[in-house]
Scaffold this motif. Sequence first.
Motif, PDB file in Angstrom:
ATOM      1  N   ARG A  55       0.832  -1.207   0.000  1.00 21.31           N
ATOM      2  CA  ARG A  55       0.000   0.000   0.000  1.00 21.31           C
ATOM      3  C   ARG A  55       0.866   1.256   0.000  1.00 21.31           C
ATOM      4  O   ARG A  55       0.601   2.223  -0.706  1.00 21.31           O
ATOM      5  CB  ARG A  55      -0.942   0.003   1.192  1.00 21.31           C
ATOM      6  CG  ARG A  55      -2.039   1.074   1.081  1.00 21.31           C
ATOM      7  CD  ARG A  55      -2.863   1.053   2.310  1.00 21.31           C
ATOM      8  NE  ARG A  55      -2.030   1.672   3.344  1.00 21.31           N
ATOM      9  CZ  ARG A  55      -2.485   2.356   4.361  1.00 21.31           C
ATOM     10  NH1 ARG A  55      -3.752   2.473   4.556  1.00 21.31           N
ATOM     11  NH2 ARG A  55      -1.685   2.906   5.234  1.00 21.31           N
ATOM     12  N   MET A  56       1.941   1.237   0.800  1.00 17.34           N
ATOM     13  CA  MET A  56       2.843   2.375   0.835  1.00 17.34           C
ATOM     14  C   MET A  56       3.493   2.577  -0.533  1.00 17.34           C
ATOM     15  O   MET A  56       3.572   3.694  -1.037  1.00 17.34           O
ATOM     16  CB  MET A  56       3.922   2.202   1.902  1.00 17.34           C
ATOM     17  CG  MET A  56       4.890   3.383   1.958  1.00 17.34           C
ATOM     18  SD  MET A  56       6.141   3.227   3.232  1.00 17.34           S
ATOM     19  CE  MET A  56       5.167   3.598   4.678  1.00 17.34           C
ATOM     20  N   GLN A  57       3.956   1.496  -1.150  1.00 21.04           N
ATOM     21  CA  GLN A  57       4.560   1.592  -2.478  1.00 21.04           C
ATOM     22  C   GLN A  57       3.547   2.107  -3.496  1.00 21.04           C
ATOM     23  O   GLN A  57       3.897   2.898  -4.367  1.00 21.04           O
ATOM     24  CB  GLN A  57       5.094   0.231  -2.919  1.00 21.04           C
ATOM     25  CG  GLN A  57       6.372  -0.164  -2.225  1.00 21.04           C
ATOM     26  CD  GLN A  57       6.875  -1.479  -2.732  1.00 21.04           C
ATOM     27  OE1 GLN A  57       6.426  -2.540  -2.302  1.00 21.04           O
ATOM     28  NE2 GLN A  57       7.800  -1.416  -3.657  1.00 21.04           N
ATOM     29  N   GLY A  58       2.302   1.680  -3.396  1.00 17.77           N
ATOM     30  CA  GLY A  58       1.258   2.156  -4.299  1.00 17.77           C
ATOM     31  C   GLY A  58       1.014   3.636  -4.140  1.00 17.77           C
ATOM     32  O   GLY A  58       0.834   4.359  -5.130  1.00 17.77           O
ATOM     33  N   SER A  59       1.033   4.113  -2.912  1.00 19.52           N
ATOM     34  CA  SER A  59       0.853   5.534  -2.641  1.00 19.52           C
ATOM     35  C   SER A  59       2.015   6.346  -3.218  1.00 19.52           C
ATOM     36  O   SER A  59       1.821   7.404  -3.818  1.00 19.52           O
ATOM     37  CB  SER A  59       0.731   5.772  -1.133  1.00 19.52           C
ATOM     38  OG  SER A  59       0.652   7.134  -0.846  1.00 19.52           O
ATOM     39  N   ILE A  60       3.225   5.840  -3.044  1.00 22.42           N
ATOM     40  CA  ILE A  60       4.407   6.503  -3.601  1.00 22.42           C
ATOM     41  C   ILE A  60       4.309   6.550  -5.125  1.00 22.42           C
ATOM     42  O   ILE A  60       4.517   7.594  -5.743  1.00 22.42           O
ATOM     43  CB  ILE A  60       5.703   5.785  -3.151  1.00 22.42           C
ATOM     44  CG1 ILE A  60       5.928   6.003  -1.656  1.00 22.42           C
ATOM     45  CG2 ILE A  60       6.901   6.259  -3.975  1.00 22.42           C
ATOM     46  CD1 ILE A  60       7.017   5.129  -1.069  1.00 22.42           C
ATOM     47  N   GLN A  61       3.959   5.416  -5.729  1.00 24.02           N
ATOM     48  CA  GLN A  61       3.859   5.361  -7.187  1.00 24.02           C
ATOM     49  C   GLN A  61       2.771   6.288  -7.701  1.00 24.02           C
ATOM     50  O   GLN A  61       2.933   6.937  -8.735  1.00 24.02           O
ATOM     51  CB  GLN A  61       3.599   3.926  -7.661  1.00 24.02           C
ATOM     52  CG  GLN A  61       3.721   3.767  -9.163  1.00 24.02           C
ATOM     53  CD  GLN A  61       5.123   4.109  -9.665  1.00 24.02           C
ATOM     54  OE1 GLN A  61       6.108   3.578  -9.175  1.00 24.02           O
ATOM     55  NE2 GLN A  61       5.208   5.014 -10.635  1.00 24.02           N
ATOM     56  N   SER A  62       1.675   6.377  -6.991  1.00 20.55           N
ATOM     57  CA  SER A  62       0.587   7.265  -7.380  1.00 20.55           C
ATOM     58  C   SER A  62       1.053   8.724  -7.386  1.00 20.55           C
ATOM     59  O   SER A  62       0.752   9.475  -8.331  1.00 20.55           O
ATOM     60  CB  SER A  62      -0.589   7.080  -6.419  1.00 20.55           C
ATOM     61  OG  SER A  62      -1.626   7.958  -6.728  1.00 20.55           O
ATOM     62  N   GLU A  66       1.417  11.144 -10.691  1.00 23.93           N
ATOM     63  CA  GLU A  66       0.650  12.392 -10.753  1.00 23.93           C
ATOM     64  C   GLU A  66       1.541  13.632 -10.731  1.00 23.93           C
ATOM     65  O   GLU A  66       1.321  14.585 -11.476  1.00 23.93           O
ATOM     66  CB  GLU A  66      -0.331  12.456  -9.582  1.00 23.93           C
ATOM     67  CG  GLU A  66      -1.226  13.676  -9.611  1.00 23.93           C
ATOM     68  CD  GLU A  66      -2.235  13.686  -8.475  1.00 23.93           C
ATOM     69  OE1 GLU A  66      -2.668  14.782  -8.102  1.00 23.93           O
ATOM     70  OE2 GLU A  66      -2.577  12.598  -7.955  1.00 23.93           O
ATOM     71  N   LEU A  67       2.572  13.616  -9.874  1.00 23.99           N
ATOM     72  CA  LEU A  67       3.364  14.824  -9.636  1.00 23.99           C
ATOM     73  C   LEU A  67       4.815  14.736 -10.114  1.00 23.99           C
ATOM     74  O   LEU A  67       5.502  15.743 -10.174  1.00 23.99           O
ATOM     75  CB  LEU A  67       3.365  15.157  -8.135  1.00 23.99           C
ATOM     76  CG  LEU A  67       1.991  15.288  -7.468  1.00 23.99           C
ATOM     77  CD1 LEU A  67       2.150  15.378  -5.962  1.00 23.99           C
ATOM     78  CD2 LEU A  67       1.267  16.502  -8.023  1.00 23.99           C
ATOM     79  N   GLY A  68       5.288  13.513 -10.360  1.00 23.53           N
ATOM     80  CA  GLY A  68       6.688  13.341 -10.735  1.00 23.53           C
ATOM     81  C   GLY A  68       7.626  13.296  -9.538  1.00 23.53           C
ATOM     82  O   GLY A  68       8.837  13.248  -9.688  1.00 23.53           O
ATOM     83  N   LEU A  69       7.064  13.312  -8.332  1.00 18.12           N
ATOM     84  CA  LEU A  69       7.839  13.233  -7.098  1.00 18.12           C
ATOM     85  C   LEU A  69       6.933  12.735  -5.987  1.00 18.12           C
ATOM     86  O   LEU A  69       5.733  12.617  -6.167  1.00 18.12           O
ATOM     87  CB  LEU A  69       8.429  14.597  -6.728  1.00 18.12           C
ATOM     88  CG  LEU A  69       7.443  15.763  -6.572  1.00 18.12           C
ATOM     89  CD1 LEU A  69       6.936  15.874  -5.156  1.00 18.12           C
ATOM     90  CD2 LEU A  69       8.131  17.052  -6.978  1.00 18.12           C
ATOM     91  N   PHE A  70       7.519  12.441  -4.851  1.00 15.71           N
ATOM     92  CA  PHE A  70       6.691  12.079  -3.698  1.00 15.71           C
ATOM     93  C   PHE A  70       7.263  12.732  -2.456  1.00 15.71           C
ATOM     94  O   PHE A  70       8.446  13.035  -2.361  1.00 15.71           O
ATOM     95  CB  PHE A  70       6.552  10.565  -3.519  1.00 15.71           C
ATOM     96  CG  PHE A  70       7.850   9.827  -3.301  1.00 15.71           C
ATOM     97  CD1 PHE A  70       8.349   9.634  -2.033  1.00 15.71           C
ATOM     98  CD2 PHE A  70       8.554   9.317  -4.381  1.00 15.71           C
ATOM     99  CE1 PHE A  70       9.540   8.948  -1.828  1.00 15.71           C
ATOM    100  CE2 PHE A  70       9.736   8.632  -4.192  1.00 15.71           C
ATOM    101  CZ  PHE A  70      10.240   8.447  -2.918  1.00 15.71           C
ATOM    102  N   LEU A  71       6.388  12.977  -1.507  1.00 15.96           N
ATOM    103  CA  LEU A  71       6.751  13.612  -0.249  1.00 15.96           C
ATOM    104  C   LEU A  71       5.722  13.184   0.792  1.00 15.96           C
ATOM    105  O   LEU A  71       4.520  13.349   0.576  1.00 15.96           O
ATOM    106  CB  LEU A  71       6.736  15.138  -0.392  1.00 15.96           C
ATOM    107  CG  LEU A  71       6.903  15.974   0.871  1.00 15.96           C
ATOM    108  CD1 LEU A  71       8.309  15.823   1.428  1.00 15.96           C
ATOM    109  CD2 LEU A  71       6.606  17.427   0.569  1.00 15.96           C
TER     110      LEU A  71
END
Length: 90
Positions: A55-62, A66-71
């Motif tokens: 789930r965490m990996q899915g959230s990061i990938q999402s 969408e944004l080209g980055l994650f935070l």
Amino acid sequence: LVALLSGTIHGICPIRDGKFQWCNKAVCDILGWKQGELVGRSMGILLEPGEDCDRMQGSIQSQLDELGLFLFEHDFRHKEGHRVPCLVTG
């Protein structure tokens, strides 16, 4: 590049397919693990029992899609069991 990344006070750990590819000394200092204990292992080793790594990996990938980055902020598990608040970016 590895020398530069190794010397920073910020924890850096590239993850591919949910597994640590490498980590710098700061990650080890922050979370209490040795580099050899993390490299090749699932990032799930830093999660609390019951937390869903997929789930965490899915959230990061999402966020990446969408944004080209994650935070995000997350409390990861120290080797001794206590939680360590971290800001995760990529």
